[in-house]
Design a protein around this motif. Sequence first.
Motif, short mmCIF file in Angstrom:
data_model
loop_
_atom_site.label_atom_id
_atom_site.label_comp_id
_atom_site.label_asym_id
_atom_site.label_seq_id
_atom_site.Cartn_x
_atom_site.Cartn_y
_atom_site.Cartn_z
N ASN A 83 34.93 56.05 46.97
CA ASN A 83 33.96 55.71 45.81
C ASN A 83 34.53 56.27 44.58
O ASN A 83 34.11 55.66 43.33
N ARG A 84 34.99 57.62 44.49
CA ARG A 84 35.27 58.01 43.20
C ARG A 84 36.09 59.52 43.48
O ARG A 84 36.14 60.17 44.31
N LEU A 85 37.10 59.56 42.66
CA LEU A 85 37.89 60.88 42.69
C LEU A 85 37.74 61.76 41.46
O LEU A 85 37.57 61.38 40.19
N VAL A 86 37.31 62.97 41.67
CA VAL A 86 36.79 64.05 40.84
C VAL A 86 38.11 64.45 40.47
O VAL A 86 38.65 65.40 41.41
N VAL A 87 38.47 64.92 39.14
CA VAL A 87 39.74 65.69 38.67
C VAL A 87 38.89 66.71 37.77
O VAL A 87 37.90 66.63 37.41
N LEU A 88 39.98 67.61 37.54
CA LEU A 88 39.43 68.84 36.56
C LEU A 88 39.59 68.89 35.27
O LEU A 88 39.31 69.50 34.48
N THR A 89 40.64 67.77 34.80
CA THR A 89 40.67 67.73 33.27
C THR A 89 40.66 66.22 32.83
O THR A 89 41.15 65.16 33.64
N HIS A 90 40.42 66.11 31.45
CA HIS A 90 40.63 64.69 31.09
C HIS A 90 41.99 64.34 30.86
O HIS A 90 42.48 63.02 30.93
N ALA A 91 43.08 65.52 30.62
CA ALA A 91 44.45 65.08 30.72
C ALA A 91 44.88 64.36 32.10
O ALA A 91 45.57 63.34 32.23
N ASP A 92 44.42 64.93 33.26
CA ASP A 92 44.67 64.20 34.48
C ASP A 92 43.97 63.05 34.71
O ASP A 92 44.67 62.04 35.37
N ALA A 93 42.83 62.84 34.28
CA ALA A 93 42.13 61.68 34.31
C ALA A 93 42.93 60.74 33.64
O ALA A 93 43.18 59.37 34.29
N LEU A 94 43.50 60.88 32.69
CA LEU A 94 44.26 59.92 31.68
C LEU A 94 45.68 59.54 32.53
O LEU A 94 45.88 58.41 32.71
N ARG A 95 46.19 60.72 33.22
CA ARG A 95 47.30 60.32 34.04
C ARG A 95 47.28 59.23 35.12
O ARG A 95 47.80 58.36 35.54
N TYR A 96 46.08 59.64 35.87
CA TYR A 96 45.71 58.81 37.04
C TYR A 96 45.08 57.26 36.68
O TYR A 96 45.68 56.25 37.21
N ARG A 97 44.73 57.13 35.40
CA ARG A 97 44.57 55.73 34.85
C ARG A 97 45.75 55.10 34.40
O ARG A 97 45.82 54.00 34.94
N GLU A 98 46.51 55.59 33.73
CA GLU A 98 47.74 55.10 33.04
C GLU A 98 48.84 55.01 34.43
O GLU A 98 49.58 53.99 34.20
N GLU A 99 49.08 55.85 35.12
CA GLU A 99 50.17 55.57 36.28
C GLU A 99 49.46 55.20 37.50
O GLU A 99 50.63 54.99 38.31
#
Length: 391
Positions: free
Chosen positions: A175-191
């Motif tokens: 349902n969701r992946l929880v990450v610790l930084t917005h920098a990581d969230a951006l990497r997951y979204r873009e890559e």
Amino acid sequence: MKILFYADTVFGFGGVQRVLSEIAKKLSDKHQVTILTTESVSNLTMYGYQQSSIRFLHIDYPDRRHLEYYGCKAISMLYKKVLPHNRWSVRLYAFSFFRPSYKRSLTRIINEGKYDVVIGVHAFFSLHLASVRHRLSAPVVIGWMHNSFDALFTKKNPYLPDLRYFFSQIMKKLNRLVVLTHADALRYREEMGMECQVIYNPLTLIPEGKATFDSHRLLSIGRFVPRHKGFDVLIEAFARFAPLHPEWTLHLVGEGPEKASVRQLISDRGLTERVYIHPFTQHIQQHYASASIYVLSSRWEGQPLVLFEALAHGLPVVASDIPVALELLSGQGICHFFHSEDAEGLAMALDKAVHEVDWEERSTKAQTYASLFTTESVCSQWENLFVTCKT
């Protein structure tokens, strides 16, 4: 609400264990919380579990090597080294990623508990849940990452070698992946095309005492493991810094397999009278309160708990420019940055930090900033996520 955390080592020393305990205990004030662990339930007093209503369940991961084991290993080798990475091979690897018999046991335990929310703690355990998501009756299943994107996929010897494509496909079942930084969230979204929820970890200890500039101590805390915490870079930087600042000492706190080699490097640089190694202690506050500046020399981090702990004791910081440090500390007036792995740059940052005339002001800012990351506020974000995932 019935909440299940699925994790491996629960009672050992470590940041993940500490964060899990604090969040699980706080959630248990209002919800029925269970922790399913592959570790035998032992010392409930270590993180204060005995004072909570948390239930513990144990699941054995089979270590016996028989036909099932070798079959899974063969498919794993094919996927990682031979087969093209596509949706067909992902389905094949998902079948063998961990043993079918263990999948059945895991599914049975979770479904029998009739949980509303199931959370996989760490990448591997989140992948376990994603692999059996179609069998689980729980309406909400979440993966909780405790390592950075780079640590999982791009650094030398990553934690998930050859599994980047598999991860990107299978984790979308959650349902969701929880990450610790917005920098990581951006990497997951873009890559990877994955949308993630960012929830910072809280401050997990109660500060005792306050740092003082007069102690002239630099402090760094962490496990002595190869290339992670950058203690080698820190010692090389201190070798440059020390002759110009004879009143300052460096204190390292931790344990780990590289401890002997760190001691040897200290000796090789002629710093045995200026650099001290202390064993890890559950009363870590004494080290923060007796220091003047905290140094984060890491090559990568998920979200280091030591940062908030240091800030809570009024310690200004010198940190490598890894994404999590930049995200948390930029613009706060409490940190000097240096390029990761640059010993000369770290020495210069240390020199700037010890010559700042407004140490008291920065110390107060550090404490104020750390006070924002409470367990209550973090758990409120988790509860909001549970509701969002259900709707």
